[in-house]
Scaffold this active site. Structure first.
Site, PDB file in Angstrom:
ATOM      1  N   ARG A   7     -60.369   0.678  24.615  1.00 34.44           N
ATOM      2  CA  ARG A   7     -59.111   1.399  24.762  1.00 34.44           C
ATOM      3  C   ARG A   7     -59.059   2.539  23.755  1.00 34.44           C
ATOM      4  O   ARG A   7     -59.389   2.361  22.570  1.00 34.44           O
ATOM      5  CB  ARG A   7     -57.919   0.456  24.511  1.00 34.44           C
ATOM      6  N   GLU A  12     -55.449   9.357  27.761  1.00 32.10           N
ATOM      7  CA  GLU A  12     -56.339   9.716  28.875  1.00 32.10           C
ATOM      8  C   GLU A  12     -55.629   9.638  30.232  1.00 32.10           C
ATOM      9  O   GLU A  12     -56.127  10.181  31.220  1.00 32.10           O
ATOM     10  CB  GLU A  12     -57.542   8.778  28.901  1.00 32.10           C
ATOM     11  N   HIS A  69     -63.681   6.695  31.636  1.00 31.02           N
ATOM     12  CA  HIS A  69     -63.235   5.303  31.855  1.00 31.02           C
ATOM     13  C   HIS A  69     -63.873   4.722  33.124  1.00 31.02           C
ATOM     14  O   HIS A  69     -63.180   4.239  34.027  1.00 31.02           O
ATOM     15  CB  HIS A  69     -61.710   5.227  31.919  1.00 31.02           C
ATOM     16  N   THR A  70     -65.198   4.808  33.145  1.00 34.10           N
ATOM     17  CA  THR A  70     -65.936   4.346  34.326  1.00 34.10           C
ATOM     18  C   THR A  70     -66.821   3.138  34.027  1.00 34.10           C
ATOM     19  O   THR A  70     -67.592   2.713  34.884  1.00 34.10           O
ATOM     20  CB  THR A  70     -66.811   5.493  34.894  1.00 34.10           C
ATOM     21  N   ALA A  71     -66.712   2.585  32.822  1.00 30.78           N
ATOM     22  CA  ALA A  71     -67.580   1.449  32.477  1.00 30.78           C
ATOM     23  C   ALA A  71     -67.354   0.263  33.421  1.00 30.78           C
ATOM     24  O   ALA A  71     -68.263  -0.524  33.660  1.00 30.78           O
ATOM     25  CB  ALA A  71     -67.335   1.025  31.029  1.00 30.78           C
ATOM     26  N   ILE A 117     -66.511  -9.692  27.311  1.00 33.65           N
ATOM     27  CA  ILE A 117     -67.333  -8.470  27.324  1.00 33.65           C
ATOM     28  C   ILE A 117     -68.143  -8.362  26.023  1.00 33.65           C
ATOM     29  O   ILE A 117     -69.363  -8.171  26.053  1.00 33.65           O
ATOM     30  CB  ILE A 117     -66.466  -7.216  27.553  1.00 33.65           C
ATOM     31  N   ASP A 153     -65.865   5.911  26.356  1.00 30.95           N
ATOM     32  CA  ASP A 153     -65.471   5.838  27.768  1.00 30.95           C
ATOM     33  C   ASP A 153     -63.957   5.929  27.892  1.00 30.95           C
ATOM     34  O   ASP A 153     -63.425   6.004  28.992  1.00 30.95           O
ATOM     35  CB  ASP A 153     -65.981   4.516  28.376  1.00 30.95           C
TER      36      ASP A 153
END
Ligand code: COI
Length: 327
Positions: free
Chosen positions: A232, A261, A293-295, A154, A256
């Site tokens: 994270r 969470e 947390h939608t990446a 990434i 994100d």
């Protein structure tokens, strides 16, 4: 035929599960329930359990192992929610997923641009028909020094996309890659803190990365630094981040992920208070862009996540070595 029980199945995943179960000839049980000691019966006759972000404790693994489970496959890249040590002790293989790095990388670059162009404020103002310019002047990425911490798949993809913007890219990783050296210069972490206008984090959650952004490291950063965390929540000491944002030490952030969470994402709190004070503070800041947390969330990635689990299940059946094994 090998049997797998897939926990925490979302409606949008079901079609992929059905298609890949047919393709790989796997008997599949799907449930929207997360795994727990109360629903071990769902694994009756199954050799494999497929999970997503919910914790898989040692106690659960003990039970599953007694029921004949040989594989726990998580539909995520991260696997810190699974007690891998206990899984190994019980002879259970743990595998993860590798999905296209573009999903998180493109999202990262989107939030970088949104952060430096103050997009949250522009959009919020627009909803109230406020089209004034005061306070929304941004910066150009081309003139910034960007730090990429973690140059795995990434981080490397982020650096490659960023290289098209003409900014100066510096990178940090314990494992340095020649392909990254073509577009970035590797530096020690202290240098990254010192040099960068913007830092984006792409490291896994490990004891080494826990709270790597903290009071001490924040003090070494440039005034007004922009911080991006798509990896994270545990990597940032949240109270220290809030304090640095309040003082203007951190100029903007895109998050994100956030510590703790798990109890919030992916639930709907429209009708009740969100039980997370730090999120409420961060979410109210105009210079903090928070996403749940939608990446990772694209058609391609969801398909890859499910297929990885199915492939691991098939490899368990055939006895093949699994490149996705993490324990
Ligand atoms: C991962 O794959 O590790 C992620 O962070 C995405 C997950 C929360 C669905």
């Amino acid at each position: 035929m090998i049997k797998m029980t897939a926990f925490s199945c979302r409606p949008d995943e079901r079609q992929f599960f059905e298609e890949f179960a047919k393709m790989y000839q796997i008997e599949l049980v799907m449930t929207d329930q997360p795994p727990s000691l109360e629903n071990v019966d769902l694994l009756k006759g199954a050799q494999a359990a497929c999970v997503i972000t919910t914790p898989v404790s040692g106690a659960l693994l003990e039970q599953w192992s007694r029921m004949g489970v040989r594989l726990v496959s998580t539909r995520t890249v991260g696997f810190e929610h699974i007690d891998c040590k206990r899984a190994t002790e019980r002879g259970i293989a743990v595998t993860n997923a590798t999905y296209t790095p573009n999903t998180v990388a493109e999202y990262t670059v989107m939030t970088i641009l949104m952060a430096i162009r103050k997009m949250k404020t522009i959009l919020i103002r627009g909803l109230g028909q406020d089209y004034s310019l005061a306070g929304i002047r941004g910066r150009e990425l081309k003139n910034m020094t960007v730090g990429v911490v973690g140059t795995g798949r990434i981080g490397e993809t982020v650096a490659k996309i960023l290289s098209g913007f003409g900014c100066r890219i510096v990178a940090y990783d314990v494992f340095q890659k020649e392909s990254v050296r073509q577009i970035a210069s590797y530096q020690e972490l202290d240098k990254i803190w010192e040099m960068c206008d913007l830092i984006t984090f792409h490291t896994p959650a490990t004891p080494e990365t826990f709270h790597m952004v903290n009071e001490e490291t924040l003090a070494k950063m440039k005034d007004g630094v922009v911080l991006i965390n798509m990896a994270r929540g545990s990597m940032f000491d949240t109270p220290a981040l809030i304090d640095a944002l309040e003082r203007g030490k951190v100029g903007a952030a895109a998050l994100d992920v956030v510590e703790n969470e798990g109890k919030i994402y992916y639930k709907d709190f429209k009708e009740c208070p969100v039980p997370h004070h730090e999120m409420a503070i961060l979410g109210a800041m105009p210079n903090v862009l928070m996403t749940p947390h939608t990446a990772f969330f694209t058609d391609e990635a969801v398909s890859d996540m499910v297929e990885c689990a199915m492939k691991s299940c098939k490899r368990l059946e055939s006895g093949e070595d699994d490149p996705l094994r993490v324990n």
